[in-house]
Scaffold this active site. Sequence first.
Site, PDB file in Angstrom:
ATOM      1  N   GLU A  43       1.821 -28.067 -49.833  1.00 57.01           N
ATOM      2  CA  GLU A  43       2.972 -28.828 -49.330  1.00 57.01           C
ATOM      3  C   GLU A  43       3.962 -27.804 -48.786  1.00 57.01           C
ATOM      4  OE1 GLU A  43       4.953 -31.110 -52.472  1.00 57.01           O
ATOM      5  OE2 GLU A  43       6.859 -30.764 -51.449  1.00 57.01           O
ATOM      6  N   ARG A  47      12.592 -26.785 -46.037  1.00 54.29           N
ATOM      7  CA  ARG A  47      13.821 -26.200 -46.595  1.00 54.29           C
ATOM      8  C   ARG A  47      14.225 -24.991 -45.766  1.00 54.29           C
ATOM      9  NH1 ARG A  47      12.010 -26.698 -53.010  1.00 54.29           N
ATOM     10  NH2 ARG A  47      11.312 -28.827 -52.732  1.00 54.29           N
ATOM     11  N   LYS A 131       5.615 -39.039 -56.677  1.00 55.80           N
ATOM     12  CA  LYS A 131       5.875 -37.689 -57.193  1.00 55.80           C
ATOM     13  C   LYS A 131       6.861 -37.846 -58.355  1.00 55.80           C
ATOM     14  CE  LYS A 131       8.399 -33.612 -55.478  1.00 55.80           C
ATOM     15  NZ  LYS A 131       8.145 -32.393 -54.715  1.00 55.80           N
TER      16      LYS A 131
HETATM   17  C1  3PG Z   1       9.438 -29.438 -55.632  1.00 59.43           C
HETATM   18  O1  3PG Z   1      10.069 -29.721 -54.638  1.00 59.43           O
HETATM   19  O2  3PG Z   1       8.463 -30.087 -55.980  1.00 59.43           O
HETATM   20  C2  3PG Z   1       9.934 -28.338 -56.490  1.00 59.43           C
HETATM   21  O3  3PG Z   1      10.782 -27.502 -55.834  1.00 59.43           O
HETATM   22  C3  3PG Z   1       8.846 -27.570 -57.137  1.00 59.43           C
HETATM   23  O4  3PG Z   1       9.316 -27.276 -58.373  1.00 59.43           O
HETATM   24  P1  3PG Z   1       9.235 -25.819 -59.000  1.00 59.43           P
HETATM   25  O5  3PG Z   1       9.832 -24.878 -57.989  1.00 59.43           O
HETATM   26  O6  3PG Z   1      10.006 -25.895 -60.271  1.00 59.43           O
HETATM   27  O7  3PG Z   1       7.786 -25.531 -59.225  1.00 59.43           O
END
Ligand code: 3PG
Length: 320
Positions: A43, A47, A131
Amino acid sequence: MTKDEIFTFFHNIGIVPVIKLDDAGKAVPLAKALMAGGIPCAEVTFRTQAAEESIKRMSAECPDILIGAGTVINPELAEKAVKAGAKFIVSAGLNPETVKWCNENNIPCVPGVCTPSEIELGLSLGLNVLKFFPAEASGGVGMLKNFQGPFGQVKFMTTGGINPSNLSDYAKAPNVLAVGGSWMVKDALINEENWDEITRLCKEATTLMQGFEIIHVGFNNESVDEAGKVAKEFEKFGFATKKGNSSTFVNTQIELCHKMFYGTHGHIAIRCNDLERAVFYLAKKGFSIIKGSEKYDAKGKLKVCYLDPEVGGFAIHLVK
Ligand code: 3PG
């Protein structure tokens, strides 16, 4: 791939890396590092300014990796991502307009939720894969257990605060489709172009996801009488033996088959978190199901199978 095939792919791989790329020049080597680690899926989050170009390059140059877009906050961004080559859309929250656009365009969409009301909103928009974000901060595995009762039809991609120390807990949860996160693609690793470490972390993650554990060794015997004789030998050690229809167990660790069964000598039973995912994982390592050895549960999910090739004269017996 159809929508269902994409969701099955997420489930089988078990891990969806959440990527933030500042430099599209690093997109293709990163995709290759993920694939080398057994994760042909990612994914790419919107950002950074480099997201669109990164999706374009990964999709064009690495056709074997399934690329989606993350942090998609509106339908316009979803359209942009899909035009760049994204095959699925993920967001941190649930924007009904984005979901509707994806539904109309037949693009798998996995919006983020963390409350029962948001899950109901997702269901009302025709989604049954959501999600769970931010997973750890919203109650983690305990919360997922609570969702299982009222929302048994929903499967979750869980992200937010997951790493190798808590991954196994998520892997065991029955309503987890796949686990996502950024721990294997941290900014520092990408900036340093430390592709080997990214590959290592991916391998570690896909292995942890399986939860493999040896549970018993089964020995073939010519007959029930032969098995009985062997059982008597083990009883001399004070071990309990229990005769069943097709085999006799010595404690729970040794199974004495009442006939010559799979494997030259017998089988080694290995437990895993999810049989379908384990079979997918082991196929890449050269194992395949022995035809006719499969058993399915009432829901049609694989619950038992034997694998070829033998290991040291033993067939591998996979069980959940
Ligand atoms: C996301 O958008 O799913 C998160 O930023 C991922 O989470 P993590 O950085 O804590 O793994």
